[in-house]
Scaffold this motif. Structure first.
Motif, PDB file in Angstrom:
ATOM      1  N   ASP A   1       0.810  -1.222   0.000  1.00 16.05           N
ATOM      2  CA  ASP A   1       0.000   0.000   0.000  1.00 16.05           C
ATOM      3  C   ASP A   1       0.837   1.265   0.000  1.00 16.05           C
ATOM      4  OD1 ASP A   1      -2.557  -0.931  -0.229  1.00 16.05           O
ATOM      5  OD2 ASP A   1      -2.938  -1.072   1.922  1.00 16.05           O
ATOM      6  N   ASP A   2       1.887   1.303   0.822  1.00 12.23           N
ATOM      7  CA  ASP A   2       2.653   2.527   1.041  1.00 12.23           C
ATOM      8  C   ASP A   2       3.883   2.633   0.143  1.00 12.23           C
ATOM      9  OD1 ASP A   2       0.886   3.252   3.043  1.00 12.23           O
ATOM     10  OD2 ASP A   2       2.056   2.298   4.623  1.00 12.23           O
ATOM     11  N   LEU A   3       3.878   1.929  -0.985  1.00 11.68           N
ATOM     12  CA  LEU A   3       5.082   1.900  -1.816  1.00 11.68           C
ATOM     13  C   LEU A   3       5.454   3.284  -2.334  1.00 11.68           C
ATOM     14  CD1 LEU A   3       7.286   0.133  -3.009  1.00 11.68           C
ATOM     15  CD2 LEU A   3       5.798  -0.319  -4.970  1.00 11.68           C
ATOM     16  N   GLU A   4       4.464   4.119  -2.626  1.00  7.73           N
ATOM     17  CA  GLU A   4       4.778   5.466  -3.127  1.00  7.73           C
ATOM     18  C   GLU A   4       5.591   6.248  -2.097  1.00  7.73           C
ATOM     19  OE1 GLU A   4       2.560   9.647  -4.390  1.00  7.73           O
ATOM     20  OE2 GLU A   4       1.407   7.762  -4.397  1.00  7.73           O
TER      21      GLU A   4
ATOM     22  N   ALA B   1       6.170   8.315  -7.209  1.00  5.14           N
ATOM     23  CA  ALA B   1       7.274   8.734  -6.342  1.00  5.14           C
ATOM     24  C   ALA B   1       8.319   9.505  -7.143  1.00  5.14           C
ATOM     25  CB  ALA B   1       7.900   7.518  -5.668  1.00  5.14           C
ATOM     26  N   CYS B   2       8.602   9.025  -8.347  1.00  4.05           N
ATOM     27  CA  CYS B   2       9.570   9.721  -9.214  1.00  4.05           C
ATOM     28  C   CYS B   2       9.058  11.114  -9.574  1.00  4.05           C
ATOM     29  CB  CYS B   2       9.824   8.910 -10.480  1.00  4.05           C
ATOM     30  SG  CYS B   2      10.652   7.331 -10.190  1.00  4.05           S
TER      31      CYS B   2
ATOM     32  N   THR C   1       9.523   7.210  -2.479  1.00  2.00           N
ATOM     33  CA  THR C   1       9.882   8.630  -2.413  1.00  2.00           C
ATOM     34  C   THR C   1      11.020   8.846  -1.423  1.00  2.00           C
ATOM     35  OG1 THR C   1       7.608   9.277  -2.946  1.00  2.00           O
ATOM     36  CG2 THR C   1       9.016  10.953  -1.915  1.00  2.00           C
ATOM     37  N   HIS C   2      10.904   8.200  -0.273  1.00  2.00           N
ATOM     38  CA  HIS C   2      11.948   8.304   0.753  1.00  2.00           C
ATOM     39  C   HIS C   2      13.283   7.776   0.217  1.00  2.00           C
ATOM     40  CE1 HIS C   2      13.899   8.115   4.639  1.00  2.00           C
ATOM     41  NE2 HIS C   2      14.115   6.818   4.484  1.00  2.00           N
ATOM     42  N   MET C   3      13.245   6.638  -0.484  1.00  3.33           N
ATOM     43  CA  MET C   3      14.479   6.043  -1.002  1.00  3.33           C
ATOM     44  C   MET C   3      15.139   6.950  -2.048  1.00  3.33           C
ATOM     45  SD  MET C   3      14.919   3.301   0.618  1.00  3.33           S
ATOM     46  CE  MET C   3      13.928   2.446   1.829  1.00  3.33           C
ATOM     47  N   ILE C   4      14.353   7.508  -2.945  1.00  2.00           N
ATOM     48  CA  ILE C   4      14.906   8.383  -3.981  1.00  2.00           C
ATOM     49  C   ILE C   4      15.509   9.632  -3.339  1.00  2.00           C
ATOM     50  CG2 ILE C   4      14.341   9.778  -6.007  1.00  2.00           C
ATOM     51  CD1 ILE C   4      12.080   7.716  -6.586  1.00  2.00           C
ATOM     52  N   ASP C   5      14.815  10.186  -2.345  1.00  3.89           N
ATOM     53  CA  ASP C   5      15.310  11.369  -1.645  1.00  3.89           C
ATOM     54  C   ASP C   5      16.639  11.080  -0.949  1.00  3.89           C
ATOM     55  OD1 ASP C   5      15.167  14.024  -0.584  1.00  3.89           O
ATOM     56  OD2 ASP C   5      14.439  13.188   1.309  1.00  3.89           O
ATOM     57  N   MET C   6      16.726   9.947  -0.257  1.00  4.48           N
ATOM     58  CA  MET C   6      17.957   9.573   0.448  1.00  4.48           C
ATOM     59  C   MET C   6      19.100   9.321  -0.537  1.00  4.48           C
ATOM     60  SD  MET C   6      17.207   9.573   3.726  1.00  4.48           S
ATOM     61  CE  MET C   6      18.052   8.386   4.758  1.00  4.48           C
ATOM     62  N   TYR C   7      18.780   8.717  -1.677  1.00  2.00           N
ATOM     63  CA  TYR C   7      19.786   8.455  -2.715  1.00  2.00           C
ATOM     64  C   TYR C   7      20.371   9.761  -3.236  1.00  2.00           C
ATOM     65  CZ  TYR C   7      21.666   6.829  -7.229  1.00  2.00           C
ATOM     66  OH  TYR C   7      22.473   6.566  -8.314  1.00  2.00           O
ATOM     67  N   ILE C   8      19.501  10.710  -3.555  1.00  3.75           N
ATOM     68  CA  ILE C   8      19.958  11.998  -4.089  1.00  3.75           C
ATOM     69  C   ILE C   8      20.807  12.740  -3.050  1.00  3.75           C
ATOM     70  CG2 ILE C   8      19.171  14.282  -4.851  1.00  3.75           C
ATOM     71  CD1 ILE C   8      16.750  12.867  -6.132  1.00  3.75           C
TER      72      ILE C   8
END
Length: 909
Positions: A684-687, A741-742, A691-698
């Motif tokens: 359910d909460d994949l978005e 998320a992207c 989003t959190h993962m992409i933010d942390m990666y950047i």
């Protein structure tokens, strides 16, 4: 976990086979059954079309546990067995009714015989002569031509009648399969139904004669008594699947955990393993209520025969009774009211009615399906009953030993099982022929080259190429060693078992191991505390941290805890304190292993400590896996998983996890864990998680690595735990969340979605001894992407790990979506390389590291709950239906998020 609906997409299906007067029925069709495609059966209906095969690596040939199957000629008629009713019957009983209908009651209609899947699907090569293609039959389990005994007739009841309504719903031309295998027929419901029909055909004979469990059946030819009232039977799995240009049948061995046949009294005594005195089953003589409930969970659902009297049974088939629960008192303390008035105990009833005084009147009774109470000593367990509950933890080792077979022995067992499978000898074969005379199928395979792994610059050997999936840390420093500024040791083992000298040896061993791998330890003399586990764990750890700060001017960034055996609760409390409450790294060690441990043990511990403190153990060399290290296409690799509560647990949530790398070398991973509705597979909460993962990666690439282009250009999403029937749901529910998320992060990477599966029965066996590793398995890196794979879509099998015990299971990869347009070689080499960056080991693992981590994060979800909240997180814990949803909300509300200090660390290692 198949998607809902059978071959015709009927949702949950309709009820079937009803007993007289609204009695039991062959019931609502589940999402799977002995003939309904499921994980290992179902054919992918979505996915990237295969454009080419892989070619890299060394070409070899291997045996696989498949045999070619000929496609029957002529039409196949599909019938539904349905009738409205309120209840369902077990598949075993459904099968018995259909067999009696065909063989005893109406052989003139059902010749040749139809095949049945135990639920709602029946297939025949003959169109039955029914008016308007439908007919209803009355069937009994007892022979209606045998007169009841006088004792039965006096009661005025005959045998129970079940109504079976058969209705033709489809005609299947097997020619559609031939066209599908050639690539000229799309994969639609007609193809799926044809495959379902073939599976029902091959399973009909064994499931008619032996205990079965969906796609496996079990025989007593090879068995092992493991105590506790349980015995293991060797079983056989079979599944018909399409491959490139042909149909194949996948055959494997399996293991069934069975209730031991014989007196129920003996089984109950074995369960407790406290001697042979029946009075331990007597509440009046000290049987604790907790133990009575534990025994009740074990035997509920068991079928028993009663031997109170043989009166009224001559000439009749006696019907087993199903145990519902145990009485709360012994037979001599349970009273009931007689129809004619007055009360009587159960013990008195059996003594007067059957002139049979009980030998053990104080022990428990069982309550059977109709509410009757029967003393345990008068019950006999029917042979061949599968125990469908979780195997007791103390029996797991016995089950593994029985199930584990070396590759050559496993292949021999499969060959020996062909006789039991009765191919070509059954009246239910439809003309289907299994080509087993030439032995198992030989297929083309390749062995991929392992990636080169890079270690720290100060290493005497800075690079290593694994051999057979393994390497060692000799002469190597970690690629990025961490620093231990200050640390404390808290011992929960008794001091007479783990003395001061043991603690000093352990500290010296850890310091030596840290120096060997490059971890910098600024504090060479940590404070050591002995604590009693009866106290509050968080208070102990907090006190140790404060003492460290008071004495050394700094709080510890590592807590090492030494635990006794069977210390699960202590471990959970420590992890909650470190990961959730305070954000400090924790490392638990078992006292037995620390005592006189060799240096190799502490070297393995350092693998975990380094990444928990932010270090990186090793990275793949850029030239080994260019997809991951291309500087122009920064790549995030994600791994996702969902874990569900045990089958009989109600009111327990499911847990989801997403793991992703933040570094450019795909070696440093972070994780997010959530709680969601019980047994829901889609996240359910994949978005939000993505989003959190992409933010942390950047942020990591911008602030730590100082990259000029921190945004990701590629996302490789590995999804674990999804059955082939749910592939479309991944594309319709989870892929859009990643895209959202992207968009939220204002990035536009190309996305590739790959499902990784391990729940299958495909195995590979070396054809030549020189092509096997030391365990007799195929070598790490063996990949198969032809001969046995999907006729049209991109999938492959990769055995990425070296063998240890038994026969290795390859992972099955299905590429569902690929914006990146990766080649078959690229995806295979990428997946193999990711199996080598698992931080906790110097061996390659069976699935890519981010997927493996996601599984670990899910299994650690219980650590997010406060140990003092008194929530029942055990596998056997449950709630009644009325309170299940309420309790689920309690679990959701009490789930604590990860501490912010841990968000950039591999706390789960």
């Amino acid at each position: 976990m198949a998607g809902r609906g059978g071959p015709r997409g009927r949702g949950r299906g309709a009820p079937a086979l009803r007993g007289r007067g609204g009695g039991p029925s062959i019931g609502s069709v589940p999402s799977s059954g002995p003939g309904i495609p499921n994980q290992g059966d179902h054919i992918a209906t979505v996915g990237v079309k295969r454009s080419a095969f892989g070619s890299s690596g060394r070409a070899i040939e291997v045996f696989t546990n498949h045999y070619e199957v000929s496609i029957p000629q002529g039409m196949i008629y599909h019938y539904d067995a349905i009738s409205p009713s309120e209840h369902t019957l077990p598949a075993r009983l459904n099968m018995e009714l259909i067999v009696k209908l065909q063989e005893r009651d109406h052989p003139e209609i059902f010749t040749p015989r139809g095949v049945y899947d135990g639920r709602k699907n029946m297939f025949s090569v003959k169109r039955f002569p029914f008016e308007n293609d439908t007919r209803t039959f009355d069937v009994t389990l007892s022979d209606p031509n045998v007169q009841d005994s006088p004792g039965r007739a006096a009661v005025g009841r005959g045998p129970k009648i079940y109504k079976i309504k058969l209705t033709k719903v489809a005609e299947i031309n097997p020619e559609v399969l031939s066209r599908f295998l050639e690539g000229s027929q799309s994969h639609d419901n007609t193809v799926l139904t044809a495959i379902t029909a073939l599976n029902v055909v091959v399973r009909m004979e064994p499931t008619k004669n032996y205990p079965f469990n969906v796609r496996s059946f079990f025989t007593p030819r090879e068995q092992k008594d493991i105590g506790g009232g349980l015995v293991l039977w060797r079983g056989y799995f079979q599944s018909v699947r399409p491959a490139i240009g042909k149909m194949l049948i996948n055959i494997d061995i399996s293991t069934g955990t069975m209730y031991k046949e014989g007196p129920l009294l003996n089984i109950c005594l074995e369960f407790f393993n406290r001697g042979n005195d029946p009075n331990i089953l007597a509440p009046a003589r000290g049987l604790p209520e907790r133990e009575r409930l534990r025994l009740q969970r074990f035997i509920s659902g068991v079928r028993v025969m009663t031997n109170a009297a043989n009166q009224g049974q001559q000439g009749r088939t006696r019907t087993p009774r199903v145990v519902k629960k145990l009485s709360s008192a012994g037979a001599n303390s349970l009273s009931f009211t007689m129809r004619e008035g007055g009360t009587m105990t159960v013990a008195q009833y059996f003594a007067r009615t059957y002139n049979r005084p009980l030998q053990h009147p104080a022990i428990l009774c069982v309550e059977v399906g109709n509410g009757a109470l029967i003393p345990i000593e008068l019950c006999t367990v029917v042979p061949g009953q599968i125990m469908r509950k979780q195997v007791p933890p103390e029996k797991t080792k016995d089950v593994l030993e029985f199930a584990t077979k070396k590759p050559a022995d496993r292949l021999a067992s499969i060959r020996n099982g062909l006789g039991v499978l009765s191919y070509g000898q059954s009246e239910y074969q439809f003309g289907l022929h299994v080509k087993d005379t030439g032995g198992p199928l030989s297929v083309n395979a390749r062995v991929l080259n392992p990636p080169t792994l890079k270690y720290g610059q100060n290493s005497k050997q800075p690079t290593i190429v694994p051999r057979d999936g393994a390497w060692n840390m000799i002469d190597k420093k970690f690629f990025q060693p961490a620093t231990i500024k200050a640390w404390v040791v808290v011992v929960y083992e008794r001091q007479n078992r783990f003395r001061d000298e043991n603690a000093k040896d352990m500290i010296a061993g850890l310091l030596e191991a840290c120096a060997a791998v490059g971890i910098v330890v600024q504090d060479k003399q940590p404070l050591v505390f002995w604590e009693n586990a009866q106290g509050t764990i968080a208070d102990h750890l907090r006190k140790a941290g404060l003492a460290c700060n008071q004495k050394k001017g700094v709080f510890p960034n590592l807590i090492v805890a030494v635990l006794p055996e069977q210390a699960t609760d202590i471990y959970t409390a420590i992890k909650h304190f470190g990961d959730v409450s305070t954000g400090v790294a924790t490392q638990c060690l078992k006292s037995q292993k620390c005592t006189r441990a060799k240096q190799q043990y502490y070297a393995n511990v350092c693998l975990k400590i380094n990444v928990k403190l932010g270090g990186i153990n090793t990275i793949p060399d850029a030239r080994s896996v260019s997809i991951l290290t291309d500087p122009h296409n920064p790549t995030i690799v994600m791994g996702a998983d969902v874990i569900h509560p045990a089958a009989h647990s109600e009111g327990r949530p499911s847990f989801t996890s997403l793991v992703a790398n933040v570094d450019s070398d795909t070696a440093k991973y972070i994780a997010d864990c959530r709680v969601q509705t019980s047994r829901q597979e889609m996240i359910d909460d994949l978005e939000d998680m993505a989003t959190h993962m992409i933010d942390m990666y950047i942020n990591y690439r911008r602030n730590v690595e100082k990259k000029p282009n921190p945004q990701p250009k590629r996302i490789i999403f590995y999804r674990d735990g999804v059955s082939e029937g749910q592939f479309r749901q991944v594309l319709e529910h989870e892929l859009p969340q990643i895209k959202k998320a992207c968009a939220k992060m204002k990035v536009d990477p190309k996305i590739t979605v790959i499902v990784v599966g391990k729940r299958h029965h495909v195995r590979f066996f070396p054809k030549r001894p020189d092509e096997a590793d030391r365990s007799g398995n195929c070598r790490a890196g063996t990949v198969i992407d032809r001969d046995i794979v999907h006729p049209l879509e991109m999938d492959f099998y990769l055995q990425s790990h070296g063998g240890l015990l038994g026969t290795s299971r390859p992972a099955h990869y299905n590429v569902l979506y690929d914006d990146n347009r990766l080649t078959a070689d690229g995806i295979q080499q990428l997946s193999f390389a990711l199996c080598h960056v698992y931080a906790r080991s110097t061996r390659s693992v069976s699935i890519p590291a981010p997927v493996y981590y996601a599984d670990i994060v899910c299994s650690r979800a219980k650590n997010h709950y406060d140990p003092g909240a008194n929530l029942d997180l055990t596998e056997t814990g449950t709630a009644d239906d009325a309170h299940a949803s309420e309790q689920l909300e309690v679990f959701k509300n009490n789930f604590k998020p990860l501490h912010r200090n841990m968000q950039f660390l591999m706390y789960f290692s």
